[in-house]
Design a protein around this motif. Structure first.
Motif, PDB file in Angstrom:
ATOM      1  N   ARG A  65     -38.189  57.390  14.939  1.00 32.83           N
ATOM      2  CA  ARG A  65     -38.817  56.494  13.965  1.00 32.83           C
ATOM      3  C   ARG A  65     -38.463  56.912  12.543  1.00 32.83           C
ATOM      4  NH1 ARG A  65     -43.473  56.702  16.459  1.00 32.83           N
ATOM      5  NH2 ARG A  65     -44.602  57.869  14.887  1.00 32.83           N
ATOM      6  N   LEU A  66     -38.539  58.205  12.327  1.00 34.48           N
ATOM      7  CA  LEU A  66     -38.191  58.696  10.993  1.00 34.48           C
ATOM      8  C   LEU A  66     -36.736  58.396  10.639  1.00 34.48           C
ATOM      9  CD1 LEU A  66     -39.885  62.191  10.730  1.00 34.48           C
ATOM     10  CD2 LEU A  66     -40.471  60.101   9.510  1.00 34.48           C
ATOM     11  N   ALA A  67     -35.895  58.627  11.620  1.00 38.28           N
ATOM     12  CA  ALA A  67     -34.470  58.364  11.375  1.00 38.28           C
ATOM     13  C   ALA A  67     -34.254  56.893  11.054  1.00 38.28           C
ATOM     14  CB  ALA A  67     -33.666  58.771  12.605  1.00 38.28           C
ATOM     15  N   GLN A  68     -34.949  56.079  11.785  1.00 38.57           N
ATOM     16  CA  GLN A  68     -34.816  54.634  11.549  1.00 38.57           C
ATOM     17  C   GLN A  68     -35.321  54.285  10.153  1.00 38.57           C
ATOM     18  OE1 GLN A  68     -33.318  52.377  13.443  1.00 38.57           O
ATOM     19  NE2 GLN A  68     -33.694  50.914  11.798  1.00 38.57           N
ATOM     20  N   GLN A  69     -36.462  54.864   9.798  1.00 34.21           N
ATOM     21  CA  GLN A  69     -37.016  54.604   8.465  1.00 34.21           C
ATOM     22  C   GLN A  69     -36.048  55.072   7.383  1.00 34.21           C
ATOM     23  OE1 GLN A  69     -40.766  56.574   8.458  1.00 34.21           O
ATOM     24  NE2 GLN A  69     -41.771  55.031   9.738  1.00 34.21           N
ATOM     25  N   ARG A  70     -35.475  56.251   7.653  1.00 33.69           N
ATOM     26  CA  ARG A  70     -34.544  56.788   6.667  1.00 33.69           C
ATOM     27  C   ARG A  70     -33.325  55.882   6.510  1.00 33.69           C
ATOM     28  NH1 ARG A  70     -34.980  61.626   8.151  1.00 33.69           N
ATOM     29  NH2 ARG A  70     -33.277  61.687   9.623  1.00 33.69           N
ATOM     30  N   ARG A  71     -32.840  55.451   7.634  1.00 38.15           N
ATOM     31  CA  ARG A  71     -31.689  54.539   7.558  1.00 38.15           C
ATOM     32  C   ARG A  71     -32.053  53.250   6.828  1.00 38.15           C
ATOM     33  NH1 ARG A  71     -30.569  56.617  12.767  1.00 38.15           N
ATOM     34  NH2 ARG A  71     -31.707  54.941  13.765  1.00 38.15           N
ATOM     35  N   THR A  72     -33.236  52.766   7.150  1.00 37.05           N
ATOM     36  CA  THR A  72     -33.677  51.547   6.493  1.00 37.05           C
ATOM     37  C   THR A  72     -33.804  51.755   4.993  1.00 37.05           C
ATOM     38  OG1 THR A  72     -34.916  50.975   8.469  1.00 37.05           O
ATOM     39  CG2 THR A  72     -35.507  49.806   6.461  1.00 37.05           C
ATOM     40  N   GLN A  73     -34.378  52.915   4.672  1.00 43.21           N
ATOM     41  CA  GLN A  73     -34.569  53.232   3.262  1.00 43.21           C
ATOM     42  C   GLN A  73     -33.233  53.337   2.533  1.00 43.21           C
ATOM     43  OE1 GLN A  73     -36.693  56.877   2.692  1.00 43.21           O
ATOM     44  NE2 GLN A  73     -37.564  56.230   0.736  1.00 43.21           N
ATOM     45  N   GLU A  74     -32.313  54.039   3.182  1.00 45.99           N
ATOM     46  CA  GLU A  74     -30.982  54.182   2.587  1.00 45.99           C
ATOM     47  C   GLU A  74     -30.307  52.822   2.416  1.00 45.99           C
ATOM     48  OE1 GLU A  74     -30.087  58.596   4.520  1.00 45.99           O
ATOM     49  OE2 GLU A  74     -28.980  56.820   5.205  1.00 45.99           O
TER      50      GLU A  74
END
Lengths: 86, 504
Positions: A65-74
């Motif tokens: 989830r965090l990775a996904q959020q990070r990717r989304t954020q990026e």
């Protein structure tokens, strides 16, 4: 004398028999107790294993989830940059 | 003499008793044998689910499982690891080693419960909650507690806030991992860093433990809601300070270690040295950095544990060196070597125990020719006219002797601390005694049979009737006594039955 012998024989026989029965019962109960304890140990171990696996699963999910959020954020940041430049 | 006369002239009552004896004994023997090989049934999965839920919820286990939890706290970490690398691989990624049910075999009949345990770092915040927050942590541990409490409030992103306050403005955020290991009386064990293993139920015993640590992922912080566990005095906490912990992707480096006092153990990474405070020779500890940005410490436990101190910047002294860790300075490399050495020591100890067990088995086996010899002697006495009374006296004497020797062997086994082995020995002894009683019940039949057998064999060599019985009887008894004595002497020579240093 013969009666005494006979009584002694009976006493001896009954005593021995009772002792044997007691020993036998002890063996049976002890064995059963061991089995029950073994079963509980297995339950505990499996439960611990299950709990640990579930924690790990939660951790993995969270990381994803965090990775996904990070990717989304990026991606959003890049998008903003692009928008800004435009 | 009256009883002997009665026995000599046994009638129907005694014969009936013999049948009863036979039935009961055979049943008992069957149970004895089966119990040794029997394995517990597949447990009820609903019950497994229920207990797992309790564990997940940080709840107190039912009493019958709490005891097991305590007994297993040092063994779960063994998991199914085949070797250290395997163990570490399970540990990788910040997850506690998943205990395998095989651990039961590992901890039980194969090696003897808890002979060698592996301690590993707790890695989940729940572990920390139980492990550190119990109040045994001394002064600097306020930081630990603060951090954990913060985490316990579900505010993982703010972990360390309280710690900062309590530390008087030190703005180091901390991630904390703690675990403990303990040693049970009979052997060595180590815990893995589970909340339960750090519970108050093990209070005091943890003093013998050692620890490992691993970076904690903030992801688990919200899980911490139970701070009721305790970290008994002497247990260990490893504190991981991490300025960047807010970044979930951050992997702590060696520099993130910071010392915090918790009982016997301190660990810090402000100097690249380690300080060992070894409590026993059997204990060992190991610190290993898997990579530059990831630190994993595992503690390999001996019987009474080891503590590692990773102390003040530059300070490197051994406060005590009671075990195999010689007093002196250690670098990370020398620590590694010391650990390797102690690993070998523990392996030696495990081997020693196995050897000791073999000696016990051999002692046991030496009783058999002794028993056979006794029967042949009885046969000889019967055949040469001494009658059953003399035979019974001799048989009783022999069995008393055997029982004494057996008790001797069992006492060794028990004194040696093989809790798991002692029931087996008890059963074995019981079986032998039962077999003896059966033999006594049929002593005249056996003696008659053996007389015939011995006379037949003796006839081949031209011996008089009864001579061969005497020869076999004496030979068997002397051989048994010799075999038993030899085992005793050998075991004393190789020190197999010496009490492990860790238990002294």
């Amino acid at each position: 004398m013969a009666n005494i012998d006979k009584t002694l024989r009976k006493v001896l026989g009954v005593t021995l028999f009772v002792c044997l029965v007691v020993v036998w019962l002890v063996v049976v109960f002890h064995t059963n107790a061991q089995m029950r304890q073994g079963e509980r140990e297995l339950i505990y171990l499996q439960a611990r294993q299950l709990a640990t696996q579930e924690r790990k699963q939660r951790l993995d999910d969270y990381k994803k989830r965090l990775a996904q959020q990070r990717r989304t954020q990026e991606y959003n940041q890049q998008s903003r940059v692009v928008d800004y430049n435009q | 003499m009256k009883i002997l006369e009665i026995l000599k002239n046994r009638t129907g009552a005694v014969s009936g008793m013999r049948v009863a004896v036979m039935g009961v004994m055979l049943t008992s023997l069957a149970l004895t044998v089966s119990s040794y090989f029997q394995t517990p049934e597949v447990p009820d999965q609903h019950e497994v689910r229920r207990i797992a839920d309790i564990i997940n919820q940080n709840g107190a286990l039912p009493a019958e499982y709490a005891g097991i939890e305590q007994s297993f706290s040092g063994k779960l970490a063994l998991a199914s690891a085949q070797d250290e690398q395997d163990f570490l691989s399970q540990f990788d990624g910040g997850d506690a080693a998943v205990a395998n049910v095989e651990a039961m075999k590992f901890s039980g009949r194969t090696l003897g419960r808890g002979e060698v345990g592996l301690g590993m770092g707790g890695n989940e915040a729940t572990d920390l909650g139980g492990g550190v927050s119990g109040g045994e942590v001394n002064d600097p541990s306020a930081n630990v507690r603060g951090a954990i409490k913060t985490k316990a409030n579900g505010q993982g992103q703010n972990a360390g806030t309280e710690g900062e306050k309590e530390e008087g403005g030190n703005k180091v955020n901390k991630l904390t991992s703690a675990t403990m290991a303990r040693a049970s009386g009979g052997g060595s064990s180590a815990s893995f860093g589970s909340r339960g293993s750090a519970s108050s139920s093990t209070g005091g015993r943890v003093a013998n433990g050692a620890v490992g640590t691993n970076p904690v992922s903030p992801v688990n912080m919200p899980d911490v809601n139970a701070l009721s566990g305790s970290m008994p005095t002497g247990s260990a906490a490893f504190v991981k300070s991490n300025n960047n912990f807010r970044d979930p992707s951050y992997k702590p480096s060696r520099d993130d270690f910071k010392a915090h006092r918790s009982g016997n153990v301190q660990m810090s990474k402000e100097a690249d040295d380690l300080k060992f405070i070894s409590k026993t020779s059997a204990a060992m500890a190991k610190k290993r950095f898997k990579s530059d940005n990831e630190a994993v410490t595992t503690a390999f436990m001996g019987a009474r544990g080891t503590t590692i101190t990773y102390d003040d910047p530059g300070a490197f002294e051994s406060k005590s060196s009671l075990g195999d860790f010689d007093e002196g300075e250690y670098t990370a490399d020398s620590v590694e070597e010391a650990v390797q050495e102690n690993t070998a020591n523990i392996e030696d100890e495990g081997t020693k125990r196995l050897v000791a067990r073999t000696h016990l088995l051999n002692m046991f086996a030496a009783l058999l020719p002794m028993v056979l010899g006794a029967f042949f002697t009885i046969a000889a006495l019967v055949s040469t006219g001494y009658g059953m009374a003399g035979a019974w006296i001799l048989a009783g004497t022999m069995w008393a002797f055997c029982a004494t020797l057996l008790g001797f062997a069992i006492a060794y086994g028990v004194a040696y601390g093989q809790q798991e082995a002692s029931p087996a020995w008890t059963f074995g002894a019981l079986a032998l005694v039962m077999a003896g009683i059966i033999g006594l019940a049929f002593v005249d039949k056996v003696a008659t049979f053996m007389t015939g057998l011995a006379d037949k064999i003796g006839g081949w060599f031209g011996l008089e009737p009864g001579s061969m019985s005497h020869i076999l009887g004496m030979g068997g008894q002397l051989g048994g006594i010799f075999g038993f004595g030899k085992e005793v002497v050998t075991s004393i020579k190789d020190g197999s039955f010496e009490k492990p240093e860790s238990e002294e």
